[in-house]
Design a protein around this motif. Sequence first.
Motif, PDB file in Angstrom:
ATOM      1  N   SER A 107       0.753  -1.415   0.110  1.00 43.13           N
ATOM      2  CA  SER A 107      -0.008  -0.132  -0.205  1.00 43.13           C
ATOM      3  C   SER A 107       0.910   1.380  -0.089  1.00 43.13           C
ATOM      4  N   ALA A 108       0.391   2.186  -0.664  1.00 42.27           N
ATOM      5  CA  ALA A 108       1.297   3.680  -0.656  1.00 42.27           C
ATOM      6  C   ALA A 108       0.653   4.346   0.628  1.00 42.27           C
ATOM      7  N   LYS A 109      -0.585   3.916   1.111  1.00 44.98           N
ATOM      8  CA  LYS A 109      -0.687   4.547   2.562  1.00 44.98           C
ATOM      9  C   LYS A 109      -0.986   3.425   3.666  1.00 44.98           C
ATOM     10  N   PRO A 110       0.140   2.903   3.965  1.00 44.93           N
ATOM     11  CA  PRO A 110      -0.136   1.897   5.239  1.00 44.93           C
ATOM     12  C   PRO A 110      -0.530   2.411   6.282  1.00 44.93           C
ATOM     13  N   GLN A 111      -1.235   1.413   7.052  1.00 45.25           N
ATOM     14  CA  GLN A 111      -1.797   1.757   8.311  1.00 45.25           C
ATOM     15  C   GLN A 111      -1.187   1.203   9.541  1.00 45.25           C
ATOM     16  N   ARG A 112      -0.188   0.522   9.489  1.00 42.60           N
ATOM     17  CA  ARG A 112       0.559  -0.175  10.777  1.00 42.60           C
ATOM     18  C   ARG A 112       1.287   0.650  11.373  1.00 42.60           C
ATOM     19  N   MET A 113       0.407   1.425  12.373  1.00 40.21           N
ATOM     20  CA  MET A 113       1.182   2.260  13.295  1.00 40.21           C
ATOM     21  C   MET A 113       0.362   1.897  14.540  1.00 40.21           C
ATOM     22  N   TYR A 114       1.122   1.686  15.664  1.00 38.60           N
ATOM     23  CA  TYR A 114       1.025   1.202  16.910  1.00 38.60           C
ATOM     24  C   TYR A 114       0.825   2.242  18.118  1.00 38.60           C
ATOM     25  N   ASP A 115       0.007   2.155  18.657  1.00 38.61           N
ATOM     26  CA  ASP A 115      -0.482   3.084  19.949  1.00 38.61           C
ATOM     27  C   ASP A 115       0.954   3.294  20.818  1.00 38.61           C
ATOM     28  N   PRO A 116       1.464   4.413  20.816  1.00 37.31           N
ATOM     29  CA  PRO A 116       2.758   4.836  21.695  1.00 37.31           C
ATOM     30  C   PRO A 116       2.442   4.355  22.891  1.00 37.31           C
ATOM     31  N   PHE A 117       1.467   4.265  23.657  1.00 36.15           N
ATOM     32  CA  PHE A 117       1.305   3.953  24.997  1.00 36.15           C
ATOM     33  C   PHE A 117       1.593   2.611  25.412  1.00 36.15           C
ATOM     34  N   LEU A 118       1.566   1.721  24.153  1.00 37.92           N
ATOM     35  CA  LEU A 118       1.926   0.324  24.513  1.00 37.92           C
ATOM     36  C   LEU A 118       3.398   0.129  24.833  1.00 37.92           C
ATOM     37  N   LEU A 119       4.249   0.998  24.511  1.00 35.50           N
ATOM     38  CA  LEU A 119       5.700   1.414  25.047  1.00 35.50           C
ATOM     39  C   LEU A 119       5.822   1.320  26.490  1.00 35.50           C
ATOM     40  N   PHE A 120       6.690   0.355  27.104  1.00 33.42           N
ATOM     41  CA  PHE A 120       6.756   0.599  28.527  1.00 33.42           C
ATOM     42  C   PHE A 120       7.263   1.742  28.832  1.00 33.42           C
ATOM     43  N   ASP A 169       7.188  -3.855   8.786  1.00 31.88           N
ATOM     44  CA  ASP A 169       6.121  -3.714   9.549  1.00 31.88           C
ATOM     45  C   ASP A 169       6.171  -2.054   9.787  1.00 31.88           C
ATOM     46  N   GLU A 170       6.010  -1.551  10.946  1.00 34.56           N
ATOM     47  CA  GLU A 170       5.697  -0.102  11.087  1.00 34.56           C
ATOM     48  C   GLU A 170       7.090   0.782  10.603  1.00 34.56           C
ATOM     49  N   ASN A 171       8.331   0.095  10.318  1.00 39.03           N
ATOM     50  CA  ASN A 171       9.425   1.031   9.913  1.00 39.03           C
ATOM     51  C   ASN A 171       8.916   1.330   8.282  1.00 39.03           C
ATOM     52  N   ARG A 172       8.234   0.416   7.705  1.00 39.29           N
ATOM     53  CA  ARG A 172       7.822   0.683   6.231  1.00 39.29           C
ATOM     54  C   ARG A 172       7.087   1.854   6.434  1.00 39.29           C
ATOM     55  N   ALA A 173       5.985   2.132   7.168  1.00 37.88           N
ATOM     56  CA  ALA A 173       5.085   3.039   7.116  1.00 37.88           C
ATOM     57  C   ALA A 173       5.817   4.359   7.367  1.00 37.88           C
ATOM     58  N   PHE A 174       6.708   4.232   8.285  1.00 36.48           N
ATOM     59  CA  PHE A 174       7.589   5.688   8.705  1.00 36.48           C
ATOM     60  C   PHE A 174       8.270   6.231   7.138  1.00 36.48           C
ATOM     61  N   VAL A 175       8.814   5.126   6.539  1.00 36.58           N
ATOM     62  CA  VAL A 175       9.775   5.537   5.475  1.00 36.58           C
ATOM     63  C   VAL A 175       8.806   5.907   4.325  1.00 36.58           C
ATOM     64  N   LYS A 176       7.748   5.253   4.263  1.00 33.04           N
ATOM     65  CA  LYS A 176       6.854   5.764   2.827  1.00 33.04           C
ATOM     66  C   LYS A 176       6.420   7.027   2.939  1.00 33.04           C
ATOM     67  N   TYR A 177       5.698   7.139   4.281  1.00 30.96           N
ATOM     68  CA  TYR A 177       5.174   8.407   4.537  1.00 30.96           C
ATOM     69  C   TYR A 177       6.212   9.569   4.607  1.00 30.96           C
TER      70      TYR A 177
END
Length: 539
Positions: free
Chosen positions: A34-47, A223-231
């Motif tokens: 996808s040109a608009k990936p959706q895989r972004m996780y809730d930051p509050f899941l980080l300890f 995973d999430e890194n692909r979304a970061f780089v695409k956007y």
Amino acid sequence: MEIFIDMRNIHPVITELLRQRGLVTEEDIQEFLSAKPQRMYDPFLLFNMKAGVDLIVSTLKENGRICVYGDYDADGITATTLMIDALGTVTENLFYYIPSRFEEGYGLNKEAIDQIYQDGCNLIITVDCGSVAHDEVEYIKSLGMKVLVTDHHSLDEMKADCVLINPKQKECQYPFKELAGCAVAFKLVHALVIEGIIQREVLTRSLDLVAIGTIGDVVPLVDENRAFVKYGIRSINMGLRPGLRELVKRVLPRQQALVSDNISFAIVPHLNACGRMEDASIAVELLRYNSGDVDRVVDKIIKTNDIRKKTQNQAYEECIKIVEESHLEDSFIVIRADDIHEGIAGIVAGKVKEYYHKPAIIVTKSGENFKGTGRSVEGLDLYQLLSKHQDLFVRYGGHKGACGFTIEEDKLGKLRQVLIDEMDGATIQEAKKDRWDLELRLEDITMDLAKGLEDMAPFGNKNPKPAFLLKDVKIEGLRYMGDGKQHARFMAGSLSCILFNKAQELDLERIDRADIIGCVEIQNWNGNSRLQLIVEEIN
């Protein structure tokens, strides 16, 4: 999940490549292409994320002074810029500090902490460093300052005793562990946006920095890194940062589309050159949303990178000479090279590793002690290896593939021996794989395939460019390029092929038919598009 791509229209070669890379479900394939990936996780899941946000909020309410403490590589530079720009929208009581690679080395140090304390700091926020800085964090607390560590490096049992946000912590349940340092900083800003402290537009405009830092730190582009780089690439193309816009304009060919390779081989080295050769703050000032004298800073960065390249090439030749003349046939190469510029030692260690296919460390003189920087081979966790012998080091850090440390001279001999002993007693599980992904016929290489391959980008760690084997093709129309005729163009049937750097050693004029391994791409020039094979091997 919203469907962006008709699965029936995916080229069968692309489907097979995705299957080989573990992508078989429709959801995973949609996300990946996808040109608009959706895989972004809730930051509050980080300890510790909630505790980190609370620490920042309480400091802001008290109008406390905040210092962002970064690192001198592209990941640390982008993370520092991101955090300073974001917090700068809600407070002016803010500054940053990046230690000198030469005088201080990586991470927190007490001399820097003293200086930050004298500047009236109340809260230190680290980015891309600090996870194992146990003693330095205790020193910060003893001075009455607060500390929040954000990092992504490997940890040991002596991790810093403070609010620590790092996805590699055992306690952390974050679903993706391979974030770069800049991405962890981004997650902290995202949490501040959710809490209403920072405006969302600040988060969105930071994606260009996350893309650069993620590619620069060579973390897996999955995973999430692909979304970061695409956007992020899309954000870079918008040209919102004057300094970054000018750097891209100056270091990339005009008609070349911005892709991950451009960032990796052009933008990142220029940012890294500042920290390697001079002062990383030059790069931070270039990347700030409101840059100052852009032309002057870009001129300085380009000149610095030119010096870096020349120094690096000389150092590499010197290291190869040391290995050859000393007959170093050890399973772990440790090179003592006092005269080599320590700013480029890491790059050179990587090149030595690639040349000999063995882990390599380069040790250089630094004050009363020595600094070492190393690069590992597939299957060897370098950080874990050093951790087993941490008593040898004044300080050390890193991750599976790379390390840095300070060591006293009288322990160098023991270090070399324990590393060799460890290698001789270890079974390195190197990834066994063909040098190509699929075998194709010439007629299989079409514009539709090439466009499908572009959808698999961004390419990088854990998602390399697909390479194809073409068997028994006829080579015609050979012509050489470059001052030393080191490059060559030729035709394989109707397919244009280009070979870089190896033309002379392969003696192409004597080859009539051959097996070729290469990557397919679309060459765009003056409004015209054509298929091209970037040749990696000819047999």
